[in-house]
Design a protein around this motif. Sequence first.
Motif, PDB file in Angstrom:
ATOM      1  N   GLU A 185       0.089  -0.540   2.651  1.00 56.38           N
ATOM      2  CA  GLU A 185      -0.086  -0.341   4.085  1.00 56.38           C
ATOM      3  C   GLU A 185       1.255  -0.399   4.820  1.00 56.38           C
ATOM      4  OE1 GLU A 185      -1.630  -3.333   7.480  1.00 56.38           O
ATOM      5  OE2 GLU A 185      -3.109  -2.892   5.925  1.00 56.38           O
ATOM      6  N   ASN A 242       3.643   2.536   6.780  1.00 57.67           N
ATOM      7  CA  ASN A 242       3.742   2.449   8.236  1.00 57.67           C
ATOM      8  C   ASN A 242       5.049   1.838   8.726  1.00 57.67           C
ATOM      9  OD1 ASN A 242       0.945   3.380   9.163  1.00 57.67           O
ATOM     10  ND2 ASN A 242       0.413   1.867   7.616  1.00 57.67           N
ATOM     11  N   GLN A 243       5.224   0.518   8.571  1.00 60.39           N
ATOM     12  CA  GLN A 243       6.393  -0.151   9.158  1.00 60.39           C
ATOM     13  C   GLN A 243       7.647  -0.080   8.300  1.00 60.39           C
ATOM     14  OE1 GLN A 243       3.426  -1.649   8.576  1.00 60.39           O
ATOM     15  NE2 GLN A 243       2.617  -2.426  10.504  1.00 60.39           N
ATOM     16  N   THR A 270       9.456   2.243   6.752  1.00 61.21           N
ATOM     17  CA  THR A 270       9.896   3.614   6.539  1.00 61.21           C
ATOM     18  C   THR A 270      11.155   3.845   7.364  1.00 61.21           C
ATOM     19  OG1 THR A 270       8.691   4.589   8.402  1.00 61.21           O
ATOM     20  CG2 THR A 270       7.480   4.369   6.316  1.00 61.21           C
ATOM     21  N   PHE A 322      10.269   4.818  10.977  1.00 61.55           N
ATOM     22  CA  PHE A 322       9.845   3.737  11.861  1.00 61.55           C
ATOM     23  C   PHE A 322      11.017   2.827  12.233  1.00 61.55           C
ATOM     24  CE2 PHE A 322       8.196  -0.561  12.641  1.00 61.55           C
ATOM     25  CZ  PHE A 322       7.221  -0.306  13.592  1.00 61.55           C
TER      26      PHE A 322
END
Length: 363
Positions: A298, A302-303, A305, A308
Amino acid sequence: MTSGKTVPEYQLYIHPQDVMELRKDIWIDDPLPAVLKINKKKLDIDFAYRGSHIRGFEKKSYHIIFYKPKTYLRAKEVHLNAEFKDISHIRNKLSLDFFSEIGCLSPESRFIFLKINGKNEGLYLELESVDEYFLAKRNLAKGAIFYAVDGDANFSLMSDLDKGVKQSLEFGYEKKCGSEEADFYLQDLIIKINTISKLEFEKEIIQYLNVEQYLRWLSGVVLTQNYDGFVHNYALYRSDQTGLFEIIPWDYDATWGRDVNGKDMPEDYVRIEGFNTLTARLLAVPSFRRRYKELLLEILANQYTAEFLRPKIETMYHLIRPYVARDQYVKDRIELFEKEPDIIIDFIQARSRYIKSQLSHLD
C-alpha cells in the motif's frame, strides 16, 4: 509543518560566562538560563546541549525548556537539531513527515535559523518533544512515554551493549512522563514479548501492543532505512485508556541513503524483515506477516514513490537553500547540498525496487 516562504529566526542570548563554561565541558547536562526572542516575543528559557556523539561536532544541537511563559505554541520544550552530518538538512523532517503520512504518531518539526548573542549560528531543525504536551496537542489519552536512549532498547532480555543478560528490563529507556506504575507495565511488556509461547503469541500480544500501529512503524523504518531505528531513535507511549503500547519515531537524520556519519548507504543495507526481538516475533505469526506485506504494498504504491515525495523534497530544498548559504558551518558544502535532492530521489527508487524484490520473503 513548514509553512510560508521564510524560515523563522530565533535569537538566543546567553551570558558570556555560561558560554565559556559550556565550551570547557560539552558534557554539562545541567540546564543554563538564557533568553530566546522569536518574532519580537521574549521567552525566558533553560537550555543545554543535546545528544551524545553529536556534542563533539563543531555545530552543536540544543535542548530548549520554556520557563517564562511556561509554554510556547503549546510546548514545554523543543529540540534544536544541527543536522550537521546530513548534507541535505532535510532527511529528518522528510522522515518524520513521512511517518505521519503513513498513519503513525510522529513529532512535528520545522526549520529555524538560529542566532546566538547576535552571531549567526545557522540552520536548525526544531523538533517537537514527545511528552505529555505532545499527547495533549493531539487529544490523546494521558499515559506514559519512554525514550529509547541506547541499544538496550531492543525488546530483548539480552543486552545489545555487553551481550549479557540485562540487569534491569528498563535498561535502554528513560521515562519522559507517566506514573511509577508505568515502569512495571514496560517491564511486563518486555517479559511478555520474550516469554509468551509461539502458540499463544498472536492472541496474547494484542493485549499489550497496538500491533497494527507497530507494523505501520516497521514499514516506515524499513523504507526510510534507519539502521539504528530498531533499537534506538524511538519512543514508546502507553495509553492509560487502552493499556496498549505504541511506538513513535524520533531523530531520523540517518535515512534516505545516508548513515549516521553522512556516508552513502546502499539501498539493500537493511533487510525487509528489519531487526529486534519484537519484530522477529511478530513476523513469525503468519497473519501479522501478511498484514505487514499488505502495508508495504500500500505504501509503495502511494506514499513511497518519487512522484509523491519529490514535491516535498523540492519544497524543503528551495525553502532552506538561502539559509544553508548563510550557515558558517556548512556553506562551503553548498555544491554537495544542491545534489542531495536527486540523491534522495535515486535512493527512493532503488530502495523501492529492492523492497519489491524481497516481498516474497513475507509469504
